[in-house]
Write a protein that holds these residues in place. Structure first.
Motif, mmCIF file in Angstrom:
data_model
loop_
_atom_site.group_PDB
_atom_site.id
_atom_site.type_symbol
_atom_site.label_atom_id
_atom_site.label_comp_id
_atom_site.label_asym_id
_atom_site.label_seq_id
_atom_site.Cartn_x
_atom_site.Cartn_y
_atom_site.Cartn_z
ATOM 1 N N CYS A 166 4.300 3.598 -7.814
ATOM 2 C CA CYS A 166 3.302 5.120 -7.274
ATOM 3 C C CYS A 166 4.555 5.235 -8.279
ATOM 4 N N THR B 298 -0.787 5.397 -9.676
ATOM 5 C CA THR B 298 -0.251 4.476 -9.498
ATOM 6 C C THR B 298 -0.761 2.718 -9.190
ATOM 7 N N GLU C 21 1.558 4.963 -2.269
ATOM 8 C CA GLU C 21 1.040 5.912 -2.931
ATOM 9 C C GLU C 21 1.277 6.839 -1.968
#
Length: 184
Positions: free
Chosen positions: A24, A34, A152
């Motif tokens: 990410c 991402t 993420e």
């Protein structure tokens, strides 16, 4: 503030057995991309059942996937020059080193920070600092133990921690976390 959050899933206990990688990218304190790759590990077709139980990735999922060596240059370009952050970073840094060693890839100089250490400085009152628990605490939804989602979630938690600690630049992060930033 610029950094990349990274997460690996592995096929076995071997450090070179990456079967999924998620990255990410954060630029100017915003998530901009991402990306996730399934990876055919050197142990293919063998996957340890325990690892499959954790991430749900099976050998047939990676039978046509590239090897780590095949994707490294794209990954390196995405990560180039930024601080790497991972949740339980010693594991992910170990997998990265294991892959470099297995494929004979020259390891670039990379600095990394563990988001667990960052979370402990930011929310020292929490009972647990696992990615799942931190995500629940911050109402972040994600599919745990899938590399892109974990990366993420790590980035989002890191951004919240930097905000809580009033850190707004990479220089401030380096100064504040200097004893926790490691070199690959």
């Amino acid at each position: 503030m610029d950094f990349c959050a990274l997460d690996f899933e592995t096929a076995t206990h071997e450090k070179n057995s990456a079967c999924e990688l998620g990255i990410c990218i954060v630029q100017n304190s915003k998530i901009v991309e991402t990306k996730t790759w399934l990876i055919k590990p050197p142990s293919y077709p063998y996957f340890h059942p325990r690892n499959i139980d954790v991430h749900g990735i099976y050998p047939e999922d990676v039978k046509d996937a590239p090897t780590f060596e095949d994707i490294w240059y794209e990954v390196e370009e995405m990560m180039y020059g930024t601080l790497m952050i991972a949740h339980n970073a010693s594991f992910d840094a170990g997998v990265l080193r294991g892959c470099f060693n297995h494929y004979g890839i020259f390891a670039p100089t990379m600095h990394y920070l563990c988001s667990i250490q960052l979370a402990k400085k930011s929310w020292d009152y929490l009972p647990r600092y696992g990615l799942k628990h931190l995500a629940e605490y911050h109402n972040i939804e994600f599919k745990h133990h899938r590399a892109g989602d974990d990366a993420e979630a790590c980035a989002k938690i890191s951004l919240l921690a930097f905000e809580k600690l009033l850190l707004t630049t990479n220089e401030e992060i380096s100064d504040y976390m200097k004893t926790k930033i490691k070199c690959l």
